[in-house]
Design a protein around this motif. Structure first.
Motif, PDB file in Angstrom:
ATOM      1  N   PHE A   1      14.319   8.928 -13.498  1.00  0.00           N
ATOM      2  CA  PHE A   1      14.019   7.540 -13.877  1.00  0.00           C
ATOM      3  C   PHE A   1      13.148   6.871 -12.811  1.00  0.00           C
ATOM      4  CE2 PHE A   1      18.342   7.194 -16.232  1.00  0.00           C
ATOM      5  CZ  PHE A   1      17.776   7.741 -17.373  1.00  0.00           C
ATOM      6  N   ILE A   2      13.512   7.080 -11.546  1.00  0.00           N
ATOM      7  CA  ILE A   2      12.800   6.420 -10.445  1.00  0.00           C
ATOM      8  C   ILE A   2      11.363   6.932 -10.357  1.00  0.00           C
ATOM      9  CG2 ILE A   2      12.738   6.105  -7.938  1.00  0.00           C
ATOM     10  CD1 ILE A   2      15.818   6.329  -7.972  1.00  0.00           C
ATOM     11  N   VAL A   3      11.178   8.244 -10.449  1.00  0.00           N
ATOM     12  CA  VAL A   3       9.820   8.804 -10.395  1.00  0.00           C
ATOM     13  C   VAL A   3       8.982   8.299 -11.557  1.00  0.00           C
ATOM     14  CG1 VAL A   3       8.474  10.935 -10.555  1.00  0.00           C
ATOM     15  CG2 VAL A   3      10.545  10.880  -9.146  1.00  0.00           C
ATOM     16  N   GLN A   4       9.565   8.297 -12.748  1.00  0.00           N
ATOM     17  CA  GLN A   4       8.851   7.820 -13.926  1.00  0.00           C
ATOM     18  C   GLN A   4       8.482   6.349 -13.777  1.00  0.00           C
ATOM     19  OE1 GLN A   4      10.999   7.399 -17.782  1.00  0.00           O
ATOM     20  NE2 GLN A   4       9.461   8.820 -18.578  1.00  0.00           N
ATOM     21  N   ALA A   5       9.411   5.551 -13.249  1.00  0.00           N
ATOM     22  CA  ALA A   5       9.140   4.129 -13.055  1.00  0.00           C
ATOM     23  C   ALA A   5       8.012   3.913 -12.057  1.00  0.00           C
ATOM     24  CB  ALA A   5      10.408   3.420 -12.575  1.00  0.00           C
ATOM     25  N   ALA A   6       7.981   4.718 -10.986  1.00  0.00           N
ATOM     26  CA  ALA A   6       6.922   4.600  -9.988  1.00  0.00           C
ATOM     27  C   ALA A   6       5.570   4.922 -10.603  1.00  0.00           C
ATOM     28  CB  ALA A   6       7.212   5.528  -8.814  1.00  0.00           C
ATOM     29  N   MET A   7       5.521   5.938 -11.436  1.00  0.00           N
ATOM     30  CA  MET A   7       4.269   6.332 -12.063  1.00  0.00           C
ATOM     31  C   MET A   7       3.774   5.262 -13.035  1.00  0.00           C
ATOM     32  SD  MET A   7       5.102  10.378 -12.737  1.00  0.00           S
ATOM     33  CE  MET A   7       3.534  10.690 -13.560  1.00  0.00           C
ATOM     34  N   ARG A   8       4.717   4.516 -13.614  1.00  0.00           N
ATOM     35  CA  ARG A   8       4.357   3.492 -14.594  1.00  0.00           C
ATOM     36  C   ARG A   8       4.333   2.081 -13.993  1.00  0.00           C
ATOM     37  NH1 ARG A   8       8.015   5.339 -19.846  1.00  0.00           N
ATOM     38  NH2 ARG A   8       6.954   7.354 -20.225  1.00  0.00           N
ATOM     39  N   SER A   9       4.561   1.978 -12.676  1.00  0.00           N
ATOM     40  CA  SER A   9       4.626   0.674 -11.990  1.00  0.00           C
ATOM     41  C   SER A   9       5.627  -0.246 -12.664  1.00  0.00           C
ATOM     42  CB  SER A   9       3.241   0.005 -11.958  1.00  0.00           C
ATOM     43  OG  SER A   9       2.319   0.806 -11.274  1.00  0.00           O
ATOM     44  N   ASN A  10       6.794   0.286 -12.947  1.00  0.00           N
ATOM     45  CA  ASN A  10       7.838  -0.447 -13.652  1.00  0.00           C
ATOM     46  C   ASN A  10       9.069  -0.591 -12.760  1.00  0.00           C
ATOM     47  OD1 ASN A  10       9.643  -1.561 -15.460  1.00  0.00           O
ATOM     48  ND2 ASN A  10       9.981   0.337 -16.602  1.00  0.00           N
ATOM     49  N   PRO A  11       9.209  -1.703 -12.023  1.00  0.00           N
ATOM     50  CA  PRO A  11      10.342  -1.877 -11.109  1.00  0.00           C
ATOM     51  C   PRO A  11      11.687  -1.801 -11.812  1.00  0.00           C
ATOM     52  CG  PRO A  11       8.668  -3.545 -10.710  1.00  0.00           C
ATOM     53  CD  PRO A  11       8.284  -2.860 -11.979  1.00  0.00           C
ATOM     54  N   ASP A  12      11.760  -2.288 -13.042  1.00  0.00           N
ATOM     55  CA  ASP A  12      13.023  -2.280 -13.776  1.00  0.00           C
ATOM     56  C   ASP A  12      13.511  -0.846 -13.980  1.00  0.00           C
ATOM     57  OD1 ASP A  12      15.166  -3.357 -15.511  1.00  0.00           O
ATOM     58  OD2 ASP A  12      14.053  -2.339 -17.091  1.00  0.00           O
TER      59      ASP A  12
ATOM     60  N   PRO B   1       0.845  -1.203   0.000  1.00  0.00           N
ATOM     61  CA  PRO B   1       0.000   0.000   0.000  1.00  0.00           C
ATOM     62  C   PRO B   1       0.879   1.252   0.000  1.00  0.00           C
ATOM     63  CG  PRO B   1      -0.805  -1.585   1.607  1.00  0.00           C
ATOM     64  CD  PRO B   1       0.527  -2.106   1.124  1.00  0.00           C
ATOM     65  N   PHE B   2       0.594   2.170  -0.882  1.00  0.00           N
ATOM     66  CA  PHE B   2       1.368   3.400  -1.043  1.00  0.00           C
ATOM     67  C   PHE B   2       2.815   3.125  -1.479  1.00  0.00           C
ATOM     68  CE2 PHE B   2      -1.791   4.234   2.336  1.00  0.00           C
ATOM     69  CZ  PHE B   2      -2.551   5.201   1.676  1.00  0.00           C
ATOM     70  N   GLY B   3       3.069   1.896  -1.966  1.00  0.00           N
ATOM     71  CA  GLY B   3       4.422   1.539  -2.384  1.00  0.00           C
ATOM     72  C   GLY B   3       4.929   2.395  -3.527  1.00  0.00           C
ATOM     73  N   GLN B   4       4.056   2.653  -4.511  1.00  0.00           N
ATOM     74  CA  GLN B   4       4.467   3.480  -5.634  1.00  0.00           C
ATOM     75  C   GLN B   4       4.817   4.888  -5.183  1.00  0.00           C
ATOM     76  OE1 GLN B   4       1.053   1.662  -8.358  1.00  0.00           O
ATOM     77  NE2 GLN B   4       2.286   3.110  -9.521  1.00  0.00           N
ATOM     78  N   TRP B   5       4.047   5.404  -4.211  1.00  0.00           N
ATOM     79  CA  TRP B   5       4.333   6.735  -3.689  1.00  0.00           C
ATOM     80  C   TRP B   5       5.682   6.751  -2.967  1.00  0.00           C
ATOM     81  CZ3 TRP B   5       1.843  10.897  -5.197  1.00  0.00           C
ATOM     82  CH2 TRP B   5       0.532  10.767  -5.698  1.00  0.00           C
ATOM     83  N   ALA B   6       5.990   5.655  -2.276  1.00  0.00           N
ATOM     84  CA  ALA B   6       7.262   5.574  -1.561  1.00  0.00           C
ATOM     85  C   ALA B   6       8.430   5.580  -2.544  1.00  0.00           C
ATOM     86  CB  ALA B   6       7.311   4.315  -0.699  1.00  0.00           C
ATOM     87  N   VAL B   7       8.291   4.820  -3.636  1.00  0.00           N
ATOM     88  CA  VAL B   7       9.343   4.786  -4.652  1.00  0.00           C
ATOM     89  C   VAL B   7       9.466   6.154  -5.321  1.00  0.00           C
ATOM     90  CG1 VAL B   7      10.061   3.767  -6.848  1.00  0.00           C
ATOM     91  CG2 VAL B   7       9.144   2.305  -5.032  1.00  0.00           C
ATOM     92  N   ALA B   8       8.326   6.779  -5.623  1.00  0.00           N
ATOM     93  CA  ALA B   8       8.350   8.115  -6.235  1.00  0.00           C
ATOM     94  C   ALA B   8       9.037   9.111  -5.306  1.00  0.00           C
ATOM     95  CB  ALA B   8       6.934   8.571  -6.553  1.00  0.00           C
TER      96      ALA B   8
END
Length: 273
Positions: free
Chosen positions: A214-225, A147-154
Motif C-alpha cells: 500500500f505504501i509503495v503504491q501510494a508513493a508512486m501515485r503521490s497519494n498520502p492517504d 525533494p525525494f520525498g516520494q522515494w523516501a515513502v516508497a
C-alpha cells in the motif's frame, strides 16, 4: 558484579515485558476474532478489524473499560521492553548493519505500541479515541512534498515488505523458539508453541507485506492517504479478493494463533536484561 539495584531493575523490566506480551496477545486475539466475524459476514471490515478496532471492541464488553485499562498498562510495559531492546541490546544484536536495523525496528515497534497504548488509555478513561489518521496523512503529505520525498515513502514501504518477509523466514526456521525457556516446558508445550508461532507469525507476515505494498503504491501515485493504510485496511483488502472470506478467515485464525503465541511468550520467554 551485579548490584541489588541492577537486579531489581532487571526484574521489573522482565515483569513489564511479560505483561506487555500478555496485553499484545489480548489485542491480536481480538483482531483475529473481529476478522473471523467479518469473514463469516457478521462483522465489519476496514479499520474496525484492525488493532484500533480491537481496542474499541474490548471497550464495548462488560467491564470493558477496566480490562482496557489493564491492556493499556500492559502495552506500556511492552513499549518499555522494546526500548530496552533497542537501547541496551540485551540479546546481543550488535552494532553491525543487521544489528542496528533490528534495533531500529524495535524502536519503531515501541512507537507503534505507544500509540496503541495511548488509544487504549484514552478510551479507558472516557476521553474518546482522538484522531490520528488525519495527522498521519498530513505528515506523509509533508514528507512527499520534500525533494525525494516520494522515494523516501516508497523506501519505507519496501522496508515494511522486508519486515513481512522476515516474518516468513522466522516462521519457516522457527527461530523464535530460541527465546523460549524450553527446559521449563513439556514436549507437547514446545510443539504447540512452535506450530502456533509459525502460523501466527506467517499471518503477520501476510499483512506486513500488504501494508508495505500500500505504501509503495501510494508513493508512486503521490497519494498520502494510501500510505497510511494499516492492518484493518489490509484485512479489508484481503476480503475483497477471489475466495476473500476464506483467505480472511485463514489470516484471522492466524492472528488468533499469534495472540496465543504472545501469551505463551509472556509465560516462557527467556529474558536477558
Amino acid at each position: 558484579m551485579t548490584s541489588p539495584m541492577d537486579t531489581n531493575a532487571s526484574a521489573w523490566i522482565e515483569r513489564l515485558a511479560r505483561a506487555g506480551y500478555l496485553a499484545k496477545g489480548v489485542v491480536y486475539g481480538a483482531v483475529g476474532v473481529l476478522a473471523v466475524m467479518a469473514a463469516v459476514g457478521s462483522g465489519a471490515t476496514g479499520e474496525k478489524t484492525g488493532s484500533s478496532g480491537a481496542i474499541h471492541a474490548i471497550a464495548e464488553q462488560p467491564f470493558g473499560r477496566v480490562l482496557l485499562a489493564f491492556v493499556a498498562l500492559g502495552l506500556v510495559g511492552y513499549v518499555v521492553w522494546r526500548l530496552v531492546e533497542a537501547i541496551q541490546d540485551p540479546d546481543g544484536r550488535g552494532t553491525d548493519a543487521k544489528g542496528i536495523a533490528v534495533r531500529i525496528g524495535f524502536a519503531i515497534s515501541a512507537l507503534t505500541y505507544a500509540a496503541l497504548a495511548l488509544l487504549a488509555g484514552r478510551i479507558a478513561l472516557g476521553m474518546g479515541s482522538g484522531g490520528g489518521s488525519d495527522s498521519k496523512e498530513e505528515l506523509t503529505a509533508r514528507v512527499m512534498a520534500q525533494p525525494f520525498g516520494q522515494w523516501a515513502v516508497a523506501l519505507a514501504g519496501v522496508v515494511v515488505v522486508g519486515i513481512g518477509l522476515r516474518h516468513f523466514q522466522r516462521a519457516w526456521t522457527a527461530s523464535f523458539m530460541k527465546k523460549y525457556k524450553t527446559h521449563e516446558m513439556s514436549e507437547k508445550e514446545i510443539q504447540a508453541a512452535r506450530h502456533i508461532g509459525r502460523f501466527g507469525i506467517s499471518a503477520r507476515g501476510v499483512t506486513f507485506c500488504m501494508i508495505g505494498a500500500f505504501i509503495v503504491q501510494a508513493a508512486m501515485r503521490s497519494n498520502p492517504d494510501g500510505a497510511t493504510k494499516g492492518l484493518g485496511e489490509a484485512l479489508s483488502k484481503l476480503s475483497q479478493q477471489t475466495y476473500g472470506p476464506y483467505l480472511l478467515g485463514l489470516v484471522a485464525a492466524g492472528f488468533i494463533a499469534y495472540g496465543v503465541y504472545c501469551v505463551s511468550r509472556a509465560k516462557y520467554r527467556a529474558f536477558k536484561t
